[in-house]
Design an enzyme around this catalytic site. Sequence first.
Site, PDB file in Angstrom:
ATOM      1  N   HIS A   1      35.608 -39.546  18.998  1.00  0.00           N
ATOM      2  CA  HIS A   1      37.054 -39.724  18.810  1.00  0.00           C
ATOM      3  C   HIS A   1      37.772 -38.502  19.374  1.00  0.00           C
ATOM      4  CE1 HIS A   1      40.743 -41.252  17.412  1.00  0.00           C
ATOM      5  NE2 HIS A   1      40.674 -40.988  16.126  1.00  0.00           N
TER       6      HIS A   1
ATOM      7  N   HIS B   1      37.525 -47.033  27.465  1.00  0.00           N
ATOM      8  CA  HIS B   1      38.283 -47.093  26.216  1.00  0.00           C
ATOM      9  C   HIS B   1      37.933 -48.384  25.502  1.00  0.00           C
ATOM     10  CE1 HIS B   1      41.744 -47.360  23.464  1.00  0.00           C
ATOM     11  NE2 HIS B   1      41.776 -46.045  23.567  1.00  0.00           N
TER      12      HIS B   1
ATOM     13  N   ASP C   1      41.747 -38.295  27.124  1.00  0.00           N
ATOM     14  CA  ASP C   1      40.906 -37.098  26.999  1.00  0.00           C
ATOM     15  C   ASP C   1      40.491 -36.533  28.349  1.00  0.00           C
ATOM     16  OD1 ASP C   1      40.809 -37.225  24.128  1.00  0.00           O
ATOM     17  OD2 ASP C   1      39.432 -38.909  24.343  1.00  0.00           O
TER      18      ASP C   1
END
Length: 479
Positions: free
Chosen positions: A312, A358, A413
């Site tokens: 995460h 994702h 990210d």
Amino acid sequence: MSAILSTTSKSFLSRGSTRQCQNMQKALFALLNARHYSSASEQTLKERFAEIIPAKAEEIKKFKKEHGKTVIGEVLLEQAYGGMRGIKGLVWEGSVLDPEEGIRFRGRTIPEIQRELPKAEGSTEPLPEALFWLLLTGEIPTDAQVKALSADLAARSEIPEHVIQLLDSLPKDLHPMAQFSIAVTALESESKFAKAYAQGVSKKEYWSYTFEDSLDLLGKLPVIASKIYRNVFKDGKITSTDPNADYGKNLAQLLGYENKDFIDLMRLYLTIHSDHEGGNVSAHTTHLVGSALSSPYLSLAAGLNGLAGPLHGRANQEVLEWLFKLREEVKGDYSKETIEKYLWDTLNAGRVVPGYGHAVLRKTDPRYTAQREFALKHFPDYELFKLVSTIYEVAPGVLTKHGKTKNPWPNVDSHSGVLLQYYGLTEASFYTVLFGVARAIGVLPQLIIDRAVGAPIERPKSFSTEKYKELVKKIESKN
């Protein structure tokens, strides 16, 4: 006066008593000025929410009564074993994630948010506290309303002495996210909701105390995050909250940064990392724990523990570590051919390419795009940015040929660490703490809404594998 002061405790301020006195006076003036803004012609956030929530609660009640038996989807056995991915089972008012389009905050895309939300004078990035207002109410606040909210949050930033002492006592090698969770949990001593519940407050008032806790917590998070950063990586001293500054600017200054562009980056970072609908680990955990009527402090602390996981929020740290390893091995050769070979070597070794893919998205994450545009504007020739850009050109094709991912495109990210590195915030283990501050902006509004509409405790049904076998056999025998 202590309830409205924004200065942090004397034990970790590096300024003298005169400076502290001046800050106290400024905080008082800023808060009174903010109240003037709101009382002259504008509603405060709490006043506005109190006005709109009865109709919202009635809307939900009517909707459930009229359509409560409507089937909204089916559940496959593979979903039960696959992390419940794709199951429609949560209500999250602030944002909805579309696989092709990306996140929408109360119906607005990230580019729309960047255009429409109020900004600080001279800034091109939205104010995170304006997004908090939008997520809670569904409405874009005025400049005056946001200025009042900024001052209110700054005025709530003082940290109890026992939390400061606790942070100072923690070993420096304890991961910053563990320290963050510990500090937020320790703030339970300040919970107005917990105290009111213990005194038997009416359920109709739950939301009001949850609101106060949420704003208190939100106001304190930049100070806690900065204290952790300064303790672990610097000299342990931080400056005081500026009562006249917005949320992102205060966070940047508390960390020790005065650079105007870095301040703008913090505004953007906090905004785009705030919310990503309710099914991700940190959002769901915060909601789940809150459904048991745990306070916002305990609920967010639980969510932060989920955010700390490498699958995460800690993924941004892992992306950067992977980039550094790549840079070392290719020795300055950032050609597409070299990068492509490195990607294939990574995949053929059974590893993943961090920052790509994702659970929901099937296109480039618009949060990645927003960060890329920021980099193109401010530092297009930065080495790490050029490397990330080359990977962006090559990786989707490689991942598509590899054939084991449904989404070969970069996520949020993949880029955030590069921006922070450029401005000198190089301590990657701290990055998830910044993510945690941002995520609070997204999850706390839903906690307030949950209490306002009387959302029940979450309690899905679970089966053992043997019970599922029985169920499947029974279902298949009928077909």
